[in-house]
Design a protein around this motif. Structure first.
Motif, short mmCIF file in Angstrom:
data_model
loop_
_atom_site.label_atom_id
_atom_site.label_comp_id
_atom_site.label_asym_id
_atom_site.label_seq_id
_atom_site.Cartn_x
_atom_site.Cartn_y
_atom_site.Cartn_z
N THR A 20 0.85 -1.19 0.00
CA THR A 20 0.00 0.00 0.00
C THR A 20 0.89 1.24 0.00
OG1 THR A 20 -1.94 1.00 1.04
CG2 THR A 20 -0.21 0.20 2.52
N THR A 78 -4.69 -1.66 7.17
CA THR A 78 -4.35 -2.43 5.98
C THR A 78 -5.07 -3.77 6.01
OG1 THR A 78 -2.14 -1.44 5.84
CG2 THR A 78 -2.46 -3.53 4.72
N ARG A 129 -1.29 -8.52 -2.13
CA ARG A 129 -1.41 -7.07 -2.19
C ARG A 129 -1.96 -6.51 -0.88
NH1 ARG A 129 -2.66 -4.09 -7.47
NH2 ARG A 129 -2.78 -1.90 -6.85
N TRP A 168 -3.95 -3.36 0.88
CA TRP A 168 -4.93 -2.34 0.53
C TRP A 168 -5.16 -1.42 1.73
CZ3 TRP A 168 -6.64 -2.42 -4.50
CH2 TRP A 168 -6.45 -3.61 -5.21
N ILE A 173 -10.90 -1.83 -4.02
CA ILE A 173 -10.40 -2.60 -5.16
C ILE A 173 -11.10 -2.16 -6.44
CG2 ILE A 173 -10.19 -4.91 -6.15
CD1 ILE A 173 -10.11 -6.02 -3.29
#
Length: 363
Positions: free
Chosen positions: A67, A281, A291, A293, A308
């Motif tokens: 992130t 996160t 990943r 986010w 997303i």
């Protein structure tokens, strides 16, 4: 979903050196004279998170995506900036849309010219914060002039006036408006107006190379002030970070160890900025990518899904959720599922920091 910190401070406190180290570029010119930065600089940096590597070690994805946060570096501000002194006033607009302010404070001695002739972090903080308050006062007064008459016959203008008046009263007394932001309406209005003194503040005490691990008497003063105000504070050596950014990755650990540091102090600064913004996160973990986010603390599952893609919010059905600790303990999704640690959560679920999520949706 972008989040940004505007970097402010007096000239020659290390703002641009810090920015260059953060972004590992030389985009922001750094030199020993005031007003060296002429144009605002923006850089995007990864938020360091060891959990990302731990998940990747289990999933073995094709790529890893951290992130990120944006940092905006503007010209150094001086006394009178709100009235056009120096160059900083031109660029205050560049940080009005930032989510938080990173206030770099000089806590090092040395040959670098100080715009006031001596090093005094508490005085310097007062200079900058006074200019931010005066800029806000000017904004509030202009807005008052625009809506005061209209408020007598316009409902929306009257509602805005009810929010603006206490803000104007606080600014007129020289008080930041941060303490007023106790309701969603005040928070929303402060963001809409771009009030600088409403933004959360991270004080960055910039110390000398030999003081990076323990700080010094000046940085202690800044930490005490931050504590009194309920603000965050980190101790950083911009000069060390600038050197570190130029080293090959293989040499950085030894370089830090020689200075008594276990990680770059910029990592601490980035994480502090992330926390200051009230962010958490969550992760997605698959063979194509692992990943991280970013989502605001307190966000429900559909909002997190929308980070997303907005379609995920509209068509949200369920979220498959595994806590980070369970994902690691049971060696991945399959092990967590067999251990009964995979949960199906609905639209009211509040996402927790570290959740590993897979969203089911229909659009």
């Amino acid at each position: 979903m972008g989040f940004s910190c505007g970097i402010v401070g007096l000239p020659n406190v290390g703002k641009s050196t810090l920015f260059n180290a953060l972004t590992q570029t030389m985009a922001a010119q750094a030199a020993n004279f005031p007003f060296c930065t002429i144009e605002p600089n923006t850089g995007r940096v990864a938020v360091p998170d060891s959990r990302l590597e731990a998940l990747a070690a289990l999933v073995k994805p094709q790529k890893i995506v951290p992130t990120q946060l944006d940092f905006v570096d503007i010209a150094g501000l001086v006394a009178g900036a709100s009235k056009g002194e120096g160059l900083g006033n031109q660029f205050l607009a560049n940080i009005r849309e930032c989510d938080a302010i990173a206030h770099v404070v000089r806590c090092f001695q040395g040959e670098v010219t100080h715009v006031s002739g001596s090093v005094d972090p508490l005085r310097d903080i007062e200079v900058i914060e006074t200019e931010l308050l005066l800029a806000d006062l000017s904004t509030a007064e202009k807005r008052l002039a625009a809506i005061e008459k209209k408020a007598k016959s316009d409902k929306h203008a009257a509602e805005e006036l009810a929010l603006l008046q206490p803000i104007l009263a606080a600014l007129s007394k020289g008080d930041a408006i941060r303490p007023l932001l106790t309701t969603p309406d005040f928070k929303r209005y402060a963001i809409q107006m771009g009030f600088l003194s409403a933004k959360p503040v991270l004080y960055v005490a910039n110390v000398g190379e030999s003081e990076a691990a323990s700080g010094n008497e000046l940085s202690v003063q800044v930490q005490a002030l931050a504590s009194q105000r309920g603000a965050a504070c980190v101790v950083v050596s911009a000069e060390i970070e600038a050197q570190l950014a130029q080293l090959p990755a293989a040499e950085r650990t030894d370089f830090l160890g020689d200075l008594g540091l276990t990680e770059p102090t910029l990592n601490i600064m980035i994480r502090a900025g992330y926390s200051l913004l009230g962010l958490i996160t969550y992760f997605t973990a698959g063979v194509q990518e692992v990943r991280a986010w970013t989502v605001r603390k307190g966000a429900a599952a559909p909002e997190a899904a929308g980070v997303i893609h907005t379609d995920f919010t509209k068509g949200f059905i369920k979220a498959e959720c595994i806590a980070y600790a369970d994902f690691v303990q049971f060696k991945g999704e399959l092990g967590a599922k067999e251990a009964g640690k995979l949960r199906m959560e609905g639209k009211d679920y509040i996402v927790q920091d570290g959740d590993v999520l897979h969203f089911r949706f229909n659009v």
